[in-house]
Design a protein around this motif. Structure first.
Motif, PDB file in Angstrom:
ATOM      1  N   GLN A   1      55.526 -41.373  25.905  1.00  0.00           N
ATOM      2  CA  GLN A   1      54.138 -41.235  25.495  1.00  0.00           C
ATOM      3  C   GLN A   1      53.643 -39.846  25.878  1.00  0.00           C
ATOM      4  O   GLN A   1      54.440 -38.944  26.083  1.00  0.00           O
ATOM      5  N   LEU A   2      52.349 -39.634  25.961  1.00  0.00           N
ATOM      6  CA  LEU A   2      51.811 -38.284  26.110  1.00  0.00           C
ATOM      7  C   LEU A   2      52.253 -37.627  27.412  1.00  0.00           C
ATOM      8  O   LEU A   2      52.227 -38.258  28.468  1.00  0.00           O
ATOM      9  N   PRO A   3      52.635 -36.361  27.358  1.00  0.00           N
ATOM     10  CA  PRO A   3      53.114 -35.640  28.538  1.00  0.00           C
ATOM     11  C   PRO A   3      51.964 -35.038  29.335  1.00  0.00           C
ATOM     12  O   PRO A   3      50.798 -35.183  28.992  1.00  0.00           O
ATOM     13  N   ALA A   4      52.327 -34.327  30.406  1.00  0.00           N
ATOM     14  CA  ALA A   4      51.319 -33.574  31.155  1.00  0.00           C
ATOM     15  C   ALA A   4      50.652 -32.570  30.216  1.00  0.00           C
ATOM     16  O   ALA A   4      51.300 -31.963  29.373  1.00  0.00           O
ATOM     17  N   THR A   5      49.355 -32.407  30.369  1.00  0.00           N
ATOM     18  CA  THR A   5      48.580 -31.553  29.474  1.00  0.00           C
ATOM     19  C   THR A   5      48.359 -30.185  30.098  1.00  0.00           C
ATOM     20  O   THR A   5      47.778 -30.082  31.163  1.00  0.00           O
TER      21      THR A   5
ATOM     22  N   ASP B   1      44.225 -34.882   3.184  1.00  0.00           N
ATOM     23  CA  ASP B   1      44.294 -33.819   2.180  1.00  0.00           C
ATOM     24  C   ASP B   1      45.736 -33.636   1.728  1.00  0.00           C
ATOM     25  O   ASP B   1      46.604 -33.263   2.521  1.00  0.00           O
ATOM     26  N   ASP B   2      45.995 -33.893   0.443  1.00  0.00           N
ATOM     27  CA  ASP B   2      47.350 -33.770  -0.098  1.00  0.00           C
ATOM     28  C   ASP B   2      47.930 -32.372   0.057  1.00  0.00           C
ATOM     29  O   ASP B   2      49.146 -32.203   0.132  1.00  0.00           O
ATOM     30  N   LYS B   3      47.054 -31.381   0.128  1.00  0.00           N
ATOM     31  CA  LYS B   3      47.527 -30.000   0.124  1.00  0.00           C
ATOM     32  C   LYS B   3      47.682 -29.413   1.517  1.00  0.00           C
ATOM     33  O   LYS B   3      48.019 -28.250   1.663  1.00  0.00           O
ATOM     34  N   LYS B   4      47.392 -30.211   2.543  1.00  0.00           N
ATOM     35  CA  LYS B   4      47.489 -29.719   3.911  1.00  0.00           C
ATOM     36  C   LYS B   4      48.465 -30.573   4.715  1.00  0.00           C
ATOM     37  O   LYS B   4      48.855 -31.657   4.308  1.00  0.00           O
ATOM     38  N   GLY B   5      48.828 -30.043   5.892  1.00  0.00           N
ATOM     39  CA  GLY B   5      49.657 -30.815   6.808  1.00  0.00           C
ATOM     40  C   GLY B   5      48.816 -31.842   7.545  1.00  0.00           C
ATOM     41  O   GLY B   5      47.639 -32.042   7.238  1.00  0.00           O
ATOM     42  N   ILE B   6      49.407 -32.486   8.525  1.00  0.00           N
ATOM     43  CA  ILE B   6      48.656 -33.499   9.276  1.00  0.00           C
ATOM     44  C   ILE B   6      48.507 -33.117  10.745  1.00  0.00           C
ATOM     45  O   ILE B   6      48.150 -33.950  11.584  1.00  0.00           O
ATOM     46  N   GLY B   7      48.760 -31.834  11.068  1.00  0.00           N
ATOM     47  CA  GLY B   7      48.495 -31.360  12.423  1.00  0.00           C
ATOM     48  C   GLY B   7      49.231 -32.154  13.476  1.00  0.00           C
ATOM     49  O   GLY B   7      50.365 -32.603  13.281  1.00  0.00           O
ATOM     50  N   PHE B   8      48.586 -32.359  14.629  1.00  0.00           N
ATOM     51  CA  PHE B   8      49.275 -33.057  15.713  1.00  0.00           C
ATOM     52  C   PHE B   8      49.318 -34.569  15.538  1.00  0.00           C
ATOM     53  O   PHE B   8      49.836 -35.277  16.394  1.00  0.00           O
ATOM     54  N   VAL B   9      48.792 -35.076  14.413  1.00  0.00           N
ATOM     55  CA  VAL B   9      48.978 -36.499  14.109  1.00  0.00           C
ATOM     56  C   VAL B   9      50.470 -36.795  13.934  1.00  0.00           C
ATOM     57  O   VAL B   9      50.925 -37.911  14.110  1.00  0.00           O
ATOM     58  N   ARG B  10      51.228 -35.741  13.609  1.00  0.00           N
ATOM     59  CA  ARG B  10      52.675 -35.908  13.448  1.00  0.00           C
ATOM     60  C   ARG B  10      53.397 -36.130  14.776  1.00  0.00           C
ATOM     61  O   ARG B  10      54.556 -36.547  14.785  1.00  0.00           O
ATOM     62  N   ASP B  11      52.737 -35.840  15.893  1.00  0.00           N
ATOM     63  CA  ASP B  11      53.351 -35.965  17.222  1.00  0.00           C
ATOM     64  C   ASP B  11      53.725 -37.422  17.485  1.00  0.00           C
ATOM     65  O   ASP B  11      52.866 -38.304  17.527  1.00  0.00           O
ATOM     66  N   GLU B  12      55.011 -37.692  17.664  1.00  0.00           N
ATOM     67  CA  GLU B  12      55.479 -39.060  17.836  1.00  0.00           C
ATOM     68  C   GLU B  12      54.929 -39.696  19.107  1.00  0.00           C
ATOM     69  O   GLU B  12      54.676 -40.904  19.144  1.00  0.00           O
TER      70      GLU B  12
END
Length: 442
Positions: A135-139, A314-325
């Motif tokens: 899950q989420l690491p040290a920030t 947005d179909d023309k953009k990425g999904i940013g850090f939502v891609r972070d597993e």
């Protein structure tokens, strides 16, 4: 965080602990720090000090001295001292006359090493680091610090060095239908369900497929970036979340109790938008009982019903850090009974694990179109005549994937010590006992 700390304290003072004889007892505990939730105020340091030091007309300096002495006495007398890592460095700890037998650091995989070392300065014969490295690491904000390994937790250091790690793979939190995909995607099918988890998480609203245990409601909304912000929001998904919450509270009175539902999102602006919308449409009192927070602010916590808003559409953009597993893993595992994903399947499925989740939802017949007006979509999905098998989805673009070079890391909620709004109170367990025997100090 303070909120996660309060949840632990609440469970201890309501469910109690089990002693060597198998009997339940409530230990002496003090919650140290700021922003203590009202549900655990009886064991907060301020409340306990107030019981010992009555207000009077004595000189302010004398009262301050009495309060300081009371704080040290309470710390010395308590079997369990609950504190955030940061607050454990305050001066009152250094003036204790006793040291700690055991130090337990929860969410240890999310803390930088220096923070983890702070409570150990007060004495520690045995240390337990509890966390999930998947899950989420040290920030850490500084790229230079990251290059020198500052973002590695002490948990990660031990694990990398080959220190034996005990894996707790039996989960008691969520319905098996919620556990299914994360177990396969992130834990190599390593998660097992506790003996009573199905009975504990089955609820009447499951008779409607759109209300779980797991459901993806496909909202074809529009993402936007508010002026002056680097974050993103999606009004369509915010209003869809409002419609779901309102309907659930109307149909199932159990969910009117504060603290049972949450809306979570990767984006701070979406959190702000949902909070504002809920206050305007539900009223401040009801809105306060629904926890709305970022994924980063919600790690380590859970709700009976959790709604995840993906925002990106947005179909023309990425999904940013939502891609972070890792962030995805946290977001999909916060619901106990019901986990609802609000998001554009067409957009999110273009990134690896999200594409597999879309396929999984379709295979389980848990993917539903959710269009405006949302109340009519809910009426259709909950109708007695509705048939899940009638839903047909186009396969167009399902295997399409883009190289996502968009970086919105600046939107991560780094306020680990902040107090999220809303009520998080878990259910109290029966069978409490006031019997207590002091067998150690943590």
């Amino acid at each position: 965080s303070n909120s996660a700390l309060d949840e632990i304290v609440h469970r201890i003072i309501t469910a109690g602990l089990t002693d060597a004889k198998g009997e339940t007892y409530i230990p002496s505990i003090v919650r140290v720090g700021v922003n203590a939730h009202h549900s655990i105020s009886s064991v907060s340091m301020d409340s306990l000090v107030a019981l010992r030091v009555e207000s009077s007309d004595r000189a302010k300096g004398k009262r301050r001295l009495e309060k300081d002495r009371a704080r040290i006495a309470i710390l010395d007398e308590s079997s369990i001292v609950a504190s955030t890592l940061a607050f454990s460095g305050c001066s009152m700890f250094s003036r204790m006359t006793r040291t700690f037998d055991v130090v337990v650091v929860d969410e240890a995989a999310q803390a930088v090493e220096p923070s983890t070392m702070v409570p150990l300065c007060h004495g520690c014969q045995q240390l337990f680091l509890v966390g999930d490295p998947i899950q989420l690491p040290a920030t850490v904000l500084s790229d230079r610090a990251k290059d020198h390994g500052y973002d590695h937790s002490l948990f990660k250091r031990f694990q990398t060095a080959g220190y034996p790690v005990s894996v707790l793979n039996v989960q008691y939190r969520m319905h098996p239908a919620i556990r299914s995909f994360p177990s396969r995607e992130f834990y190599d099918e390593g998660l097992e369900d506790g003996p009573n988890v199905v009975a504990d998480t089955e609820r009447p609203w499951h008779k409607h497929a759109c209300y779980g245990p797991f459901a993806w409601l496909d909202v074809r909304g529009k993402e936007f970036t508010p002026e002056g912000s680097g974050s993103k929001a999606n009004r369509d998904e915010a209003e869809a979340a409002l419609a779901l919450v309102k309907d659930l509270m109307v149909r199932f009175t159990e969910l009117r109790e504060p603290g049972l539902m949450a809306v979570i999102s990767p984006y701070k602006e979406q959190v702000r938008l949902v909070k504002s919308l809920f206050r305007d449409k539900l009223g401040a009192e009801i809105a306060q009982g629904i926890d709305v927070n970022t994924i980063d602010g919600f790690q380590g916590r859970e709700k009976l019903v959790a709604i995840f808003s993906g925002v990106r559409a947005d179909d023309k953009k990425g999904i940013g850090f939502v891609r972070d597993e890792r962030r995805m893993n946290v977001g999909l595992t916060r619901g106990r009974s019901t986990m609802i994903v609000l998001g554009s399947a067409r957009v999110l499925r273009k990134a690896g694990p999200w594409r597999r989740l879309v396929r999984d939802a379709k295979a389980r017949r848990a993917l539903f179109p959710f269009t405006r007006p949302f109340d009519k979509s809910i009426a259709r999905l909950t109708s007695d005549t509705y048939k899940v098998e009638d839903e047909v989805y186009s396969e167009e673009g399902e295997d399409e994937e883009w190289e996502d070079d968009e970086d919105d890391e600046q939107d991560v909620d780094y306020g680990a010590e902040s107090e999220p709004e809303g009520d998080w109170i878990p259910r109290a367990e029966p069978g409490m006992s006031d019997d207590y025997s002091d067998s150690g100090r943590a």
